[in-house]
Every structure is written in structure tokens, then in C-alpha cells.
Design an enzyme around this catalytic site. Structure first.
Site, PDB file in Angstrom:
ATOM      1  N   LYS A  83       0.830  -1.205   0.000  1.00 25.16           N
ATOM      2  CA  LYS A  83       0.000   0.000   0.000  1.00 25.16           C
ATOM      3  C   LYS A  83       0.863   1.251   0.000  1.00 25.16           C
ATOM      4  O   LYS A  83       1.905   1.305   0.676  1.00 25.16           O
ATOM      5  CB  LYS A  83      -0.911  -0.027   1.233  1.00 25.16           C
ATOM      6  CG  LYS A  83      -1.906   1.127   1.337  1.00 25.16           C
ATOM      7  CD  LYS A  83      -2.721   0.959   2.603  1.00 25.16           C
ATOM      8  CE  LYS A  83      -3.759   2.058   2.780  1.00 25.16           C
ATOM      9  NZ  LYS A  83      -4.548   1.873   4.030  1.00 25.16           N
ATOM     10  N   SER A 157      -9.403   1.745   3.028  1.00 20.79           N
ATOM     11  CA  SER A 157      -8.515   2.505   2.164  1.00 20.79           C
ATOM     12  C   SER A 157      -7.456   1.644   1.457  1.00 20.79           C
ATOM     13  O   SER A 157      -6.775   2.117   0.550  1.00 20.79           O
ATOM     14  CB  SER A 157      -7.813   3.595   2.976  1.00 20.79           C
ATOM     15  OG  SER A 157      -7.011   3.027   4.010  1.00 20.79           O
ATOM     16  N   SER A 181      -9.650  -0.639   7.237  1.00 26.35           N
ATOM     17  CA  SER A 181      -9.094  -0.409   5.902  1.00 26.35           C
ATOM     18  C   SER A 181      -8.487  -1.627   5.230  1.00 26.35           C
ATOM     19  O   SER A 181      -8.272  -1.604   4.016  1.00 26.35           O
ATOM     20  CB  SER A 181      -8.034   0.702   5.962  1.00 26.35           C
ATOM     21  OG  SER A 181      -8.643   1.940   6.209  1.00 26.35           O
TER      22      SER A 181
END
Length: 464
Positions: A83, A157, A181
Site C-alpha cells: 500500500k 482505504s 481499511s
């Protein structure tokens, strides 16, 4: 549904076994992943940066290492995405923000450990700006889309991380979770998303916007893969004083797998309110949400026999109303640490991030300490309430992912409670909605029992 997910994609451990048996090579695996990016990432926007040359060079080296005799690191040659809130040398780290589009940082401890175990970091995955949203929208690229149905959101996210796995662009991914997330996009895409115990995986890098809530963890195809990646990433680091947990050992996981269900005290925690957003979805129905809860409780009773039913609103006191989101000042401090002139570029922030940063700029120390102290008390209350149970279960998302064009980001306050408590929690697939999109259940346990939670996930998915 129109999707781009490849059928019968191997798990992380299956791919490693193919390397061992010489049915496959790291070079071939990386080339396949890059080919899929070329074919489909223009649609799903899973990646913000890819280092093709380095990935191919490392894959060639790993292929030679698999052909040679001798010991090999656990993740040798496996293509893994990271990420873009996690700092990786050699690629930009934007944190999903146009303000930091040219930002370069040295390896975080997560990147260091991936490389030490032989993984190939194939790219940096798309995220909402500063990981602030349960969708993936920013000013760097197009909206994150779901590989199972490209009209729908991938969740957030860590949505790009999950999409990279679901689309076969990486064998596994590392995301972060400060309020769901990892678990939300994993649920939306039929994957396993694991939030380890707080600081099981240390956080050592320059940007740190959620120092008391963020849990780095894996997104994988099954629970065994999640264990393998957590094991590689876990263990204390002196640079993160909160990371006091010892490294994980395979015997912990295997022992938990052998343990029966007799005598376990378990609970299903029901919600009394759906996730909230500014918009409504025609697909959401009370009957479908009720069906998911009913199916899950019936399944758990079949497995365990006795099952206590609890309610979130009776376990944890409600949050107090605050003028400013309690953690806004933490985000401001993290941005200013990287760029003292950060607010000169405030016009570049997204519509959802800018109000948070503007408010955090005015948040007083007294407001911050009072609000975050109350949040910490709520987390401790939940940890205390669940201490009597070996494992607890809940729904992850009570509805399918929404269509991207009409999407209004949801809030999942019940998922965030487990971050406040620091408990290990995993999202695993559990059937499908009427639309065909995957449903998921959440399994969580006592602090430090990461092996038990993942072993329970492995056992229950075998039973489905």
C-alpha cells in the site's frame, strides 16, 4: 457483472511450492503479474507506482536461487504489493496525495522485512488520500474499482492492495488498517484481510498519521497465506517501542489448528445500525442484512453449539461529540513532519481530506488529549468486555460494494472499535449476496492471539 479476476489463481504458498517443484519460476510469475497490470490496471487502478526493471531483475535472481541448492528465505521470489502509505525505497510514496506525488523515502521496516525474506515488491498500491476514506479516490489516478465487478468500488482505504491480489497482479499484499481499511476491501473482493494485534507488525517510517490505531497486515487468498506473511513481518523493533510482541512460530498456528471447538466460549456481536453515508443504495435491504446475520449465527451454532449473542452498543459507550475528529491533529503533525510548507499546497487536497486537515490545524492540545483519551477508554472497555470469550464474530459489511459512479463513502464505526482495542481481527469470505458479490464474516480474539484467530479462520473456511 463484468470482472477482470483470473480463475484458479494460486495462493502464496501454492506459488512457492510451484517454485520448489520447478513447475513455475519467480520470473514467470512477475511477468504474468506485469502483463495483467498492462491489460487491466487502466480499468481498476490498483497501482500508483510499479518498478518494472527492479522487479524483473530481482525475479531473475530469485529464479536462479530456486535452482541452486541450499536454504532459501520464506518469501523468495514471491511478487507482493505494498500500500502506498508504506514507505519503499526506489518508488514514490504519495500516501494517496497529490501533495506528495514526488516524495521519496527510505525503506520502512515493513519493506526491509519483505526484502529480507526474499519477496519482490512489485509496486505501490492505490489508496484514498492519507488513508482517510473507505473508498479509493484521490487526485493521482482514477477511482479504485473492484476486479470482481469493475462497476463497483474496491473498498478502502487498502482497496488497491486488495484489487492487486484479486486481479492476479500480486500473490499477496500488505495494507494498513486504522478503522477497517484492510478488512473492508478484503470483504468486498472475496479475500482474507488480517489486522494483527496492535504493533504485532512494527511501524517504523517517516510518516505516521495513526500512531495508536493503525495495524499493518496482509491481504491474501487464504488464512494460511495471511499467517505466512504476518510471521515474516512480525516481531518487535527497538525503533517502535509499542512493538513488544515476540516473533511468531509455526507451532503456534499448527497447535491452534489441532485444537477442537469443545469448551470454547464464543459470541456473535450484532449491530443495531447499518453503516452510514450521505447517499442511499437501492441494493441495500434490511432483509438481505438480516439474512447475512441469520446465516452467520446459524453456521456458528452448527460449529460451536453454544453461542452468546451480544450487541456493540451495549459493549462500548458511545463516542462523545467533538468539534474536531479526535485524530485530525495526528494527521496534521505527520504531514508537517514531512513538509513544513504542507499548508501552502492545501488546494491540492481532496474534498474529503481538506476539511480534516483544516480542522486539525486548529485543534488544541486539550481537545486532542481529551478526545483521544476518551477513544482509548472505549477501546479498553471493549477489550475488557470480550476478555471472557475465546473468539467473537460479526458481520464485516452488511451490504455489497456500491457502484463507483454513485458511490458515497460509508463509515464502519464498529470495525474501528477493534482498532481502539488493539485486537487481532480477520475478514474471511462467507457466501454471496443476491448480486453475486461476496459476503464476509469477521473473526476476532484476545490481544496477542494472532495464531488462534487465523487458525480459526482456516478451520471455518474449510467447513463452508
Amino acid at each position: 457483472m463484468s470482472g477482470v479476476h483470473p480463475p484458479d489463481e494460486p495462493t502464496l504458498l501454492q506459488l512457492r511450492e510451484r517454485f520448489r517443484s520447478r513447475e513455475d519460476t519467480p520470473l514467470a510469475a512477475v511477468e504474468r503479474a506485469l502483463d495483467r497490470m498492462d491489460a487491466h490496471d487502466g480499468t481498476i487502478h490498483a497501482f500508483l507506482a510499479v518498478d518494472r526493471d527492479r522487479a524483473l531483475a530481482e525475479a531473475e535472481t530469485a529464479t536462479k536461487a530456486w535452482r541452486a541448492a541450499g536454504p532459501r528465505p520464506a518469501l523468495l521470489g514471491l511478487p507482493i504489493s505494498v500500500k502506498d502509505t508504506i514507505e519503499v525505497a526506489g518508488m514514490p510514496t504519495t500516501y494517496g496525495s497529490a501533495v506528495f506525488r514526488h516524495n521519496r523515502r527510505p525503506d520502512s521496516v515493513i519493506a526491509e522485512r519483505l526484502r529480507r525474506h526474499g519477496a519482490i515488491i512489485i509496486g505501490k498500491t492505490n489508496t484514498s488520500e492519507f488513508a482517510l476514506c473507505t473508498d479509493v479516490r484521490n487526485r493521482l489516478t482514477g477511482p479504485g474499482r473492484n476486479p470482481l465487478d469493475t462497476a463497483r468500488s474496491c473498498g478502502g482505504s487498502s482497496g488497491g492492495a486488495a484489487a492487486s491480489v484479486a486481479a492476479g497482479m500480486s500473490a499477496a499484499a500488505v495494507g494498513t488498517d486504522s478503522a477497517g481499511s484492510i478488512r473492508i476491501p478484503a470483504a468486498y473482493q472475496g479475500l482474507v484481510g488480517f489486522k494483527p494485534s496492535f504493533r504485532r507488525v512494527p511501524w517504523v517510517q517517516d510518516w505516521n498519521a495513526a500512531p495508536t490505531r493503525s495495524h499493518p497486515g496482509p491481504i491474501t487468498r487464504d488464512a494460511r497465506d495471511a499467517w505466512e506473511l504476518t510471521k515474516a513481518l512480525g516481531g518487535a523493533d527497538w525503533r517502535d517501542p509499542a512493538s513488544a510482541l515476540a516473533p511468531l512460530a509455526d507451532e503456534e498456528f499448527e497447535s491452534a489448528l489441532r485444537r477442537g471447538t469443545d469448551g470454547l466460549r464464543v459470541a456473535f456481536i450484532a449491530d443495531t445500525s447499518a453503516p452510514t453515508s450521505a447517499g442511499a443504495s437501492a441494493e441495500v435491504s434490511a432483509s438481505e442484512e438480516a439474512a447475512l446475520a441469520r446465516d452467520l449465527t446459524d453456521f456458528l451454532r452448527d460449529v460451536f453449539g453454544a453461542l452468546d449473542r451480544l450487541r456493540w452498543d451495549r459493549l462500548v459507550p458511545p463516542p462523545t461529540t467533538a468539534r474536531v475528529w479526535p485524530y485530525a491533529a495526528e494527521h496534521v503533525a505527520a504531514a508537517l513532519r514531512l513538509s513544513p510548507d504542507f499548508f501552502d499546497a492545501v488546494e491540492e487536497l481532496t474534498d474529503y481530506a481538506r476539511p480534516i486537515y483544516e480542522a486539525g490545524r486548529t485543534q488544541s492540545a486539550a481537545e486532542y488529549l481529551r478526545a483521544t483519551g476518551e477513544e482509548r477508554e472505549r477501546g479498553l472497555a471493549l477489550r475488557h468486555a470480550l476478555a471472557a470469550y475465546d473468539y467473537a464474530f460479526s458481520v464485516v459489511a452488511p451490504e455489497p460494494p456500491r457502484v463507483t459512479e454513485t458511490y458515497s463513502p460509508l463509515q464502519f464505526p464498529r470495525l474501528a472499535l477493534l482498532n481502539l482495542a488493539g485486537l487481532p481481527a480477520v475478514s474471511v469470505p462467507f457466501g454471496a449476496y443476491r448480486s453475486g458479490m461476496p459476503r464476509a464474516m469477521q473473526i476476532f480474539g484476545r490481544f496477542g492471539d494472532d495464531a488462534g484467530v487465523l487458525a480459526m479462520a482456516e478451520k471455518l473456511t474449510r467447513s463452508l
